[in-house]
Design a protein around this motif. Structure first.
Motif, PDB file in Angstrom:
ATOM      1  N   ARG A 176     -10.625   0.142   7.448  1.00 25.01           N
ATOM      2  CA  ARG A 176     -11.550  -0.373   6.440  1.00 25.01           C
ATOM      3  C   ARG A 176     -10.914  -0.348   5.048  1.00 25.01           C
ATOM      4  N   PHE A 177     -10.208   0.738   4.757  1.00 22.74           N
ATOM      5  CA  PHE A 177      -9.530   0.821   3.461  1.00 22.74           C
ATOM      6  C   PHE A 177      -8.476  -0.272   3.335  1.00 22.74           C
ATOM      7  N   ALA A 178      -7.695  -0.476   4.394  1.00 22.44           N
ATOM      8  CA  ALA A 178      -6.670  -1.527   4.372  1.00 22.44           C
ATOM      9  C   ALA A 178      -7.298  -2.891   4.122  1.00 22.44           C
ATOM     10  N   GLU A 179      -8.458  -3.139   4.725  1.00 23.08           N
ATOM     11  CA  GLU A 179      -9.138  -4.435   4.514  1.00 23.08           C
ATOM     12  C   GLU A 179      -9.627  -4.576   3.072  1.00 23.08           C
ATOM     13  N   LEU A 180     -10.037  -3.461   2.463  1.00 23.06           N
ATOM     14  CA  LEU A 180     -10.518  -3.514   1.081  1.00 23.06           C
ATOM     15  C   LEU A 180      -9.411  -3.854   0.105  1.00 23.06           C
ATOM     16  N   VAL A 181      -8.191  -3.410   0.400  1.00 21.82           N
ATOM     17  CA  VAL A 181      -7.089  -3.645  -0.548  1.00 21.82           C
ATOM     18  C   VAL A 181      -6.343  -4.928  -0.252  1.00 21.82           C
TER      19      VAL A 181
ATOM     20  N   ILE B 246       0.871  -1.164   0.000  1.00 25.14           N
ATOM     21  CA  ILE B 246       0.000   0.000   0.000  1.00 25.14           C
ATOM     22  C   ILE B 246       0.914   1.220   0.000  1.00 25.14           C
ATOM     23  N   VAL B 247       0.737   2.105  -0.960  1.00 23.13           N
ATOM     24  CA  VAL B 247       1.599   3.272  -1.075  1.00 23.13           C
ATOM     25  C   VAL B 247       0.944   4.481  -0.412  1.00 23.13           C
ATOM     26  N   ILE B 248       1.690   5.140   0.452  1.00 23.32           N
ATOM     27  CA  ILE B 248       1.281   6.438   0.986  1.00 23.32           C
ATOM     28  C   ILE B 248       2.019   7.498   0.195  1.00 23.32           C
ATOM     29  N   VAL B 249       1.278   8.310  -0.531  1.00 19.43           N
ATOM     30  CA  VAL B 249       1.885   9.386  -1.309  1.00 19.43           C
ATOM     31  C   VAL B 249       1.949  10.618  -0.420  1.00 19.43           C
TER      32      VAL B 249
ATOM     33  N   TRP C 240       0.970   9.092  10.788  1.00 18.06           N
ATOM     34  CA  TRP C 240      -0.410   9.008  11.256  1.00 18.06           C
ATOM     35  C   TRP C 240      -1.206   8.019  10.392  1.00 18.06           C
ATOM     36  N   ILE C 241      -0.992   8.096   9.079  1.00 15.59           N
ATOM     37  CA  ILE C 241      -1.724   7.209   8.166  1.00 15.59           C
ATOM     38  C   ILE C 241      -1.302   5.761   8.367  1.00 15.59           C
ATOM     39  N   SER C 242       0.008   5.532   8.475  1.00 14.60           N
ATOM     40  CA  SER C 242       0.508   4.167   8.684  1.00 14.60           C
ATOM     41  C   SER C 242      -0.088   3.548   9.942  1.00 14.60           C
ATOM     42  N   LYS C 243      -0.113   4.328  11.014  1.00 15.40           N
ATOM     43  CA  LYS C 243      -0.681   3.837  12.267  1.00 15.40           C
ATOM     44  C   LYS C 243      -2.162   3.508  12.100  1.00 15.40           C
ATOM     45  N   GLY C 244      -2.876   4.380  11.397  1.00 13.03           N
ATOM     46  CA  GLY C 244      -4.306   4.157  11.198  1.00 13.03           C
ATOM     47  C   GLY C 244      -4.617   2.936  10.358  1.00 13.03           C
ATOM     48  N   LEU C 245      -3.750   2.634   9.391  1.00 12.65           N
ATOM     49  CA  LEU C 245      -3.969   1.467   8.537  1.00 12.65           C
ATOM     50  C   LEU C 245      -3.836   0.166   9.314  1.00 12.65           C
ATOM     51  N   GLY C 246      -2.969   0.172  10.320  1.00 16.22           N
ATOM     52  CA  GLY C 246      -2.773  -1.036  11.114  1.00 16.22           C
ATOM     53  C   GLY C 246      -2.061  -2.140  10.369  1.00 16.22           C
TER      54      GLY C 246
ATOM     55  N   LEU D 269       1.464  -4.070   8.704  1.00 19.11           N
ATOM     56  CA  LEU D 269       2.857  -4.275   9.036  1.00 19.11           C
ATOM     57  C   LEU D 269       3.712  -3.306   8.228  1.00 19.11           C
ATOM     58  N   GLU D 270       4.848  -2.924   8.799  1.00 24.06           N
ATOM     59  CA  GLU D 270       5.687  -1.901   8.183  1.00 24.06           C
ATOM     60  C   GLU D 270       6.099  -2.274   6.758  1.00 24.06           C
TER      61      GLU D 270
END
Length: 234
Positions: free
Chosen positions: A229-234, A4-7, A26-32, A34-35
């Motif tokens: 939820r977004f992380a689960e969708l992808v 998953i890319v954070i731009v 903040w976004i990485s933490k919210g996605l839950g 792994l690094e």
């Protein structure tokens, strides 16, 4: 596994970075996630990945303005079109929300009233009932906001998902899996308080009462859930 890319489209204020980290943290933490499942790309300097190299993308907030037409932002808009054409899950947050809208022929500009900041309530529309990202959430919930530009006109293909009294376009979807949210699901109450402190002169110029804004700040768990939820969708 594809990442998953954070731009990353800019930095927050230095004191917030010292206390809370930057937007991508903040976004990485919210996605839950792994690094190793997350890759951060700086839109101002790094090559943007080909859509077939990623499984999803999030465009962060920024202190830049979409209307400035910066070279890197125009490049990002072109990339956004490609990601949407390839039906790769995409989420734009605040500035990212506006980038998606402009890339897809919407109109972005300064909000006619000015600054929206603090913790406010948004209303979900019936279009959320079957939306993969928003369905099942309460019809109204609190979000954190700090922005002065807005999506003034939605793109032709967009489905409006959420609004409030200040901002008629708080969230939208294009196609099946590209979303823009004007609010900040990645922010917590402490970061929002620090935004008010850093923008105190703008807050007062907008005839807003800082004390009242501080009193209204609370945590926003339903908003924050959108990242997982977004992380689960992808």
């Amino acid at each position: 596994m594809k990442p998953i890319v954070i731009v990353k489209t800019g930095k927050t204020f230095p004191d917030l970075i010292d206390k809370h980290g930057d937007f991508e943290d903040w976004i990485s933490k919210g996605l839950g996630q792994l690094e190793h499942e997350i890759k951060v790309v700086n839109a101002e300097s790094d090559p943007l990945p080909e859509p077939n190299q990623i499984r999803g993308a999030i465009i962060s907030g920024s202190h830049a303005y979409v209307t400035d037409g910066l070279h890197w932002c125009l490049r990002l808009e072109d990339w956004t079109k490609k990601v949407i054409d390839h039906q790769i899950p995409l989420l734009g947050i605040c500035f990212g929300h506006q980038v998606i809208a402009k890339a897809m022929d919407g109109i972005v500009d300064f909000h006619p009233v000015g600054l929206e900041i603090g913790t406010r309530e948004i209303e979900l529309l019936p279009s959320c009932n079957h939306d993969p990202l928003f369905m099942g959430l309460p019809g109204r919930f609190k979000v954190h906001l700090f922005h002065s530009q807005s999506v003034i006109q939605l793109p032709p293909r967009a489905t409006l998902l959420a609004r409030n009294e200040f901002e008629p376009h708080q969230a939208f979807r294009i196609g099946k899996n590209a979303w823009g949210v004007q609010f900040h699901p990645e922010a917590n109450s402490d970061a929002t308080k620090d935004y008010i402190r850093n923008l105190i002169e703008d807050v007062r110029s907008a005839d807003l009462d800082p004390g009242q804004l501080f009193e209204q700040i609370e945590e926003t768990p339903y908003s924050a859930s959108l990242l997982k939820r977004f992380a689960e969708l992808v």
